[in-house]
Design a protein around this motif. Structure first.
Motif, PDB file in Angstrom:
ATOM      1  N   LYS A 111      89.454 -46.091 -14.943  1.00  0.00           N
ATOM      2  CA  LYS A 111      88.640 -44.826 -15.284  1.00  0.00           C
ATOM      3  C   LYS A 111      87.261 -45.031 -14.955  1.00  0.00           C
ATOM      4  N   VAL A 112      86.691 -46.029 -15.110  1.00  0.00           N
ATOM      5  CA  VAL A 112      85.314 -46.161 -14.675  1.00  0.00           C
ATOM      6  C   VAL A 112      85.014 -46.659 -13.299  1.00  0.00           C
ATOM      7  N   ARG A 113      85.685 -47.704 -12.917  1.00  0.00           N
ATOM      8  CA  ARG A 113      85.593 -48.318 -11.594  1.00  0.00           C
ATOM      9  C   ARG A 113      86.503 -47.769 -10.510  1.00  0.00           C
TER      10      ARG A 113
ATOM     11  N   TYR B   8      89.715 -49.682 -17.839  1.00  0.00           N
ATOM     12  CA  TYR B   8      88.157 -49.688 -17.395  1.00  0.00           C
ATOM     13  C   TYR B   8      88.241 -49.612 -15.810  1.00  0.00           C
TER      14      TYR B   8
END
Length: 136
Positions: A9-11, A6
């Protein structure tokens, strides 16, 4: 592991991703080392399973099946820290400080996913071994 994915990939927090992976690998290495020492101090998994030699929990055939499961587990358990170690070492050497995507990113992504799959297979095969050796 999911939190670490996470983060990257996201942050897009590559520094924290690296820190989480490093801490996770050290903690896991220490836990596995402690587990192995404990198993050896108690005579190994076979002695733990068959404490009472007069009335063993598992007979020769079942013991051989469990041993096969252990070897399958070990195939993954041995390669996991090697893959993870290579992934971490190359990341430390090839990524800038602070880390940002670069030339090593594609190889790092591949090694990271291989390490993740290997870790999951280590966990699954470990649970299967545990069930057949100690529960069933």
């Amino acid at each position: 592991v999911i939190f670490s994915l996470y983060l990257v990939k996201v942050r897009r927090n590559y520094a924290l991703h690296g820190l989480v992976q490093t801490v996770l690998s050290v903690v896991l290495l220490l836990v596995v080392a402690a587990f192995e020492i404990d198993m050896r101090m108690h005579g190994g998994w076979q002695k733990i399973i068959n404490k009472n030699a007069d009335a063993p929990r598992l007979g020769a055939e079942a013991l051989e099946q469990v041993r096969t499961l252990l070897w399958i587990h070990l195939a993954f358990a041995i390669t996991t820290p090697i893959l993870w170690g290579v992934t971490l070492t190359l990341a430390w050497k090839r990524f800038s400080r602070p880390p940002v995507p670069g030339l090593h990113s594609a190889q790092h992504k591949l090694l990271g996913w291989l390490s993740t799959v290997d870790l999951v297979l280590t966990s699954v095969t470990g649970l299967v071994f545990y069930y057949f050796a100690f529960v069933r």
